[in-house]
Design a protein around this motif. Structure first.
Motif, mmCIF file in Angstrom:
data_model
loop_
_atom_site.group_PDB
_atom_site.id
_atom_site.type_symbol
_atom_site.label_atom_id
_atom_site.label_comp_id
_atom_site.label_asym_id
_atom_site.label_seq_id
_atom_site.Cartn_x
_atom_site.Cartn_y
_atom_site.Cartn_z
ATOM 1 N N ALA A 1 0.867 -0.996 0.103
ATOM 2 C CA ALA A 1 0.152 -0.155 0.104
ATOM 3 C C ALA A 1 0.847 1.190 -0.030
ATOM 4 C CB ALA A 1 -1.004 0.166 1.338
ATOM 5 N N ALA A 2 0.448 2.091 -0.606
ATOM 6 C CA ALA A 2 1.039 3.443 -0.629
ATOM 7 C C ALA A 2 1.156 4.256 0.666
ATOM 8 C CB ALA A 2 0.388 4.586 -1.672
ATOM 9 N N ARG A 3 2.303 4.706 1.375
ATOM 10 C CA ARG A 3 2.264 5.570 2.543
ATOM 11 C C ARG A 3 1.647 6.507 2.593
ATOM 12 N NH1 ARG A 3 4.931 1.850 6.735
ATOM 13 N NH2 ARG A 3 5.132 0.139 5.372
ATOM 14 N N GLN A 4 0.840 6.869 3.655
ATOM 15 C CA GLN A 4 0.230 8.191 3.695
ATOM 16 C C GLN A 4 0.939 8.847 4.813
ATOM 17 O OE1 GLN A 4 -4.126 8.295 3.707
ATOM 18 N NE2 GLN A 4 -4.016 5.978 3.627
ATOM 19 N N ARG A 5 1.228 10.247 4.769
ATOM 20 C CA ARG A 5 2.026 10.920 5.476
ATOM 21 C C ARG A 5 0.916 11.315 6.608
ATOM 22 N NH1 ARG A 5 2.128 13.979 0.960
ATOM 23 N NH2 ARG A 5 1.398 15.664 2.001
ATOM 24 N N ASN B 1 10.477 10.363 16.076
ATOM 25 C CA ASN B 1 11.251 8.943 15.856
ATOM 26 C C ASN B 1 11.648 8.347 17.278
ATOM 27 O OD1 ASN B 1 12.511 6.898 14.218
ATOM 28 N ND2 ASN B 1 14.117 7.874 14.340
ATOM 29 N N ASN B 2 11.960 7.115 17.176
ATOM 30 C CA ASN B 2 12.510 6.421 18.282
ATOM 31 C C ASN B 2 11.629 6.296 19.477
ATOM 32 O OD1 ASN B 2 14.602 5.016 19.553
ATOM 33 N ND2 ASN B 2 15.227 6.507 20.657
ATOM 34 N N THR B 3 10.352 6.061 19.222
ATOM 35 C CA THR B 3 8.989 5.910 19.937
ATOM 36 C C THR B 3 8.404 4.734 19.408
ATOM 37 O OG1 THR B 3 7.478 7.304 18.697
ATOM 38 C CG2 THR B 3 8.921 8.325 20.555
ATOM 39 N N PHE B 4 7.613 4.161 20.629
ATOM 40 C CA PHE B 4 7.072 3.020 20.036
ATOM 41 C C PHE B 4 5.835 3.360 19.321
ATOM 42 C CE2 PHE B 4 3.951 3.733 23.349
ATOM 43 C CZ PHE B 4 2.692 2.916 23.131
ATOM 44 N N ILE B 5 5.260 4.700 19.369
ATOM 45 C CA ILE B 5 4.029 5.067 18.555
ATOM 46 C C ILE B 5 4.550 5.309 17.142
ATOM 47 C CG2 ILE B 5 2.470 6.950 18.205
ATOM 48 C CD1 ILE B 5 2.467 7.467 21.522
ATOM 49 N N THR C 1 4.281 3.300 11.273
ATOM 50 C CA THR C 1 4.963 2.798 10.149
ATOM 51 C C THR C 1 4.518 1.142 10.255
ATOM 52 O OG1 THR C 1 6.847 2.073 11.762
ATOM 53 C CG2 THR C 1 6.951 3.969 10.498
ATOM 54 N N THR C 2 4.117 0.568 11.132
ATOM 55 C CA THR C 2 3.699 -0.581 10.864
ATOM 56 C C THR C 2 2.422 -0.826 10.329
ATOM 57 O OG1 THR C 2 4.952 -1.815 13.024
ATOM 58 C CG2 THR C 2 2.959 -3.095 12.124
ATOM 59 N N ALA C 3 1.420 0.168 10.595
ATOM 60 C CA ALA C 3 0.101 0.287 10.100
ATOM 61 C C ALA C 3 0.147 0.831 8.732
ATOM 62 C CB ALA C 3 -0.650 1.179 10.937
ATOM 63 N N SER D 1 -4.219 0.880 10.864
ATOM 64 C CA SER D 1 -3.992 0.192 9.713
ATOM 65 C C SER D 1 -5.436 0.232 8.826
ATOM 66 C CB SER D 1 -3.629 -1.223 9.663
ATOM 67 O OG SER D 1 -3.442 -1.975 8.458
ATOM 68 N N ALA D 2 -6.542 -0.266 9.577
ATOM 69 C CA ALA D 2 -7.761 -0.346 8.889
ATOM 70 C C ALA D 2 -8.500 1.017 8.885
ATOM 71 C CB ALA D 2 -8.980 -0.904 9.926
ATOM 72 N N GLN D 3 -7.917 2.133 9.079
ATOM 73 C CA GLN D 3 -8.312 3.646 8.859
ATOM 74 C C GLN D 3 -7.579 4.195 7.696
ATOM 75 O OE1 GLN D 3 -9.778 6.005 12.203
ATOM 76 N NE2 GLN D 3 -8.896 4.350 13.417
ATOM 77 N N LEU D 4 -5.890 3.759 7.772
ATOM 78 C CA LEU D 4 -5.331 4.238 6.531
ATOM 79 C C LEU D 4 -5.480 3.644 5.099
ATOM 80 C CD1 LEU D 4 -1.882 4.773 8.503
ATOM 81 C CD2 LEU D 4 -3.521 6.577 7.910
ATOM 82 N N HIS D 5 -5.603 2.296 5.507
ATOM 83 C CA HIS D 5 -5.777 1.404 4.117
ATOM 84 C C HIS D 5 -6.997 0.584 4.466
ATOM 85 C CE1 HIS D 5 -1.852 2.823 3.196
ATOM 86 N NE2 HIS D 5 -1.354 2.480 4.491
#
Length: 356
Positions: A197-201, A214-218, A223-225, A305-309
Motif C-alpha cells: 500500500a502507498a504510505r500516507q503522511r 522518531n525512536n518511539t513505540f508510537i 509505520t507498521t500500520a 491500519s484499517a483507517q489508513l488502508h
C-alpha cells in the motif's frame, strides 16, 4: 531476514511446539491472550534477581501475590498476562481495565503516584514503568518496598522485553511468552496486509503543540500500520513543532484520540495542512495508543491500519471488546499450522522491506 523476523520465528516455534509454554484454546485477537488463571510453571522459580533501569539488582524472593503498578502500561500488561488477581494497586489511568475499580487507587492528587497510597497497599512488588520518576522509585525503596523500574519502551521489541521481564518477576513466564507470540503474530499480519500500500503522511499531534517523533513505540505503530510519521525526520521522542514546520510537513492524516478529538483538526496550524483541508483524521483510543504494552501494539496497529488502508485491512479486521478494529489472527494457543502461515507472512514482509 532481519532481527525482528528471526525473533518472531523463535517465539512462534517455541509456542507452537509447546516448548515450556502453557497453551490455551484458540481465541481471536479480540481477547486477551491469557484470559484465565496463570499458575506458576517450571520456569517460574524463585528467588529471581533482575537488574532494572536504575542499575539496581532487584530480588523477588517468592511469587508476589500483592503487586502495585505505578503506571497503566504495567497494569495493562498484568491484565493481558491473565494475572490481574495479583494486582492490588493501580493508578487512575488504568480504570479502563476490567475490575480495576476494585483495586486501590494509588494516584496522587496531581500527577504521579502517592507514596503513602502505594505503601498502604502493602505490596510484595511494585512495577514502575519509566514514566515514574527515579526520585519516586528511590522514595518507595526507602520505605522498604521492592521496586522494579523499567526502561523506556521505544519500540515493539522493548515492549516484548518489558512483558518478558514482567512475567519473570511475577511468576507468569508462560503467559508472557504466549503474549509476545500473540503480539508479534498480529504485527506480522498487519505488516503483510499493508506491504504494497502507498504510505500516507501521518502526524500525531499532542496538546500544547507537541508531536510524536522518531525512536518511539508510537512511531513504530504508525509505520507498521502503513503510514509515514512525518515528525520522525524532525526529532526523536516527543517535542514541540512550530506552526511553520507543521505546515511544511503537510501531513495527509492527523491522529486524534478521545483526549484530543475536536481540538486539533480545525485549529492552526493543522487546519492549513492537507489533513485539515481534506478533513482526514484517524481516531484511536488514547488508553492503547499512549501505553507501551502488548494490547496497545496489537489494537493500535490494526485499528490505524484499517483507517489508513481500509481496502487492504478489511479482510483481516474485526472488533475488540473496546470497539476498536483488531486483526483476526489467533491469539496464543494457535498451533503449528497457523504459526507456519504467520511465519510465511513475516518472511514475505521482511523481504519486501529489504528490496532496494
Amino acid at each position: 531476514m532481519g532481527r525482528r523476523p528471526l525473533l518472531i520465528l523463535c517465539l512462534l516455534v517455541a509456542v507452537s511446539l509447546g516448548a515450556g509454554v502453557a497453551t490455551a484454546d484458540p481465541v481471536s485477537a479480540t481477547a486477551s491472550p491469557s484470559s484465565g488463571d496463570s499458575p506458576p510453571t517450571a520456569n517460574d522459580s524463585f528467588p529471581v534477581t533482575l537488574t532494572d533501569a536504575t542499575g539496581t539488582a532487584v530480588t523477588v524472593d517468592s511469587r508476589p501475590e500483592r503487586i502495585t503498578t505505578t503506571n497503566p502500561s504495567a497494569a495493562q500488561t498484568m491484565w493481558t498476562l491473565g494475572a490481574a488477581d495479583q494486582v492490588v494497586g493501580v493508578t487512575q489511568y488504568a480504570s479502563y481495565l476490567d475490575g480495576a475499580e476494585q483495586r486501590d487507587n494509588v494516584s496522587a492528587a496531581g500527577l504521579g503516584v502517592s507514596i503513602e497510597r502505594v505503601v498502604a497497599t502493602e505490596p510484595d512488588l511494585v512495577l514502575a514503568p519509566n514514566a515514574t520518576s527515579r526520585e519516586t522509585v528511590a522514595t518507595l525503596r526507602d520505605a522498604n518496598l521492592t521496586v522494579y523500574h523499567f526502561p523506556a519502551a521505544t519500540d515493539f521489541e522493548a515492549v516484548a522485553a518489558k512483558t518478558q521481564t514482567t512475567g519473570r518477576l511475577t511468576g507468569n513466564t508462560a503467559a508472557a511468552a504466549e503474549t509476545n507470540a500473540w503480539m508479534w503474530q498480529n504485527v506480522a499480519a498487519t505488516e503483510s496486509q499493508t506491504a504494497d500500500a502507498a504510505r500516507q503522511r501521518v502526524l500525531y499531534p499532542l496538546l500544547g503543540g507537541f508531536a510524536v517523533g522518531n525512536n518511539t513505540f508510537i512511531d513504530e505503530i504508525i509505520t507498521t500500520a502503513g503510514g509515514e510519521n512525518v515528525a520522525a525526520s524532525e526529532f526523536d521522542g516527543y517535542r514541540q513543532l512550530n506552526d511553520e514546520t507543521v505546515i511544511a510537513l503537510d501531513p495527509e492524516v492527523l491522529i486524534v484520540t478521545d483526549q484530543t478529538e475536536g481540538q486539533i483538526l480545525g485549529s492552526t496550524p493543522y487546519s492549513q495542512t492537507a489533513a485539515g483541508q481534506n478533513n482526514r483524521t484517524a481516531t484511536l483510543s488514547v488508553q492503547y495508543l499512549n501505553q507501551p504494552a502488548p494490547r496497545s501494539v496489537v489494537y493500535s496497529t490494526s485499528n490505524l491500519s484499517a483507517q489508513l488502508h481500509p481496502d487492504s485491512a478489511a479482510d483481516v479486521s474485526t472488533t475488540t471488546e473496546d470497539g476498536d478494529p483488531a486483526t483476526g489472527v489467533s491469539a496464543p494457543g494457535f498451533g503449528i499450522g497457523v504459526a507456519v502461515a504467520a511465519l510465511v507472512a513475516i518472511v514475505a514482509s521482511a523481504r519486501l522491506r529489504e528490496r532496494p
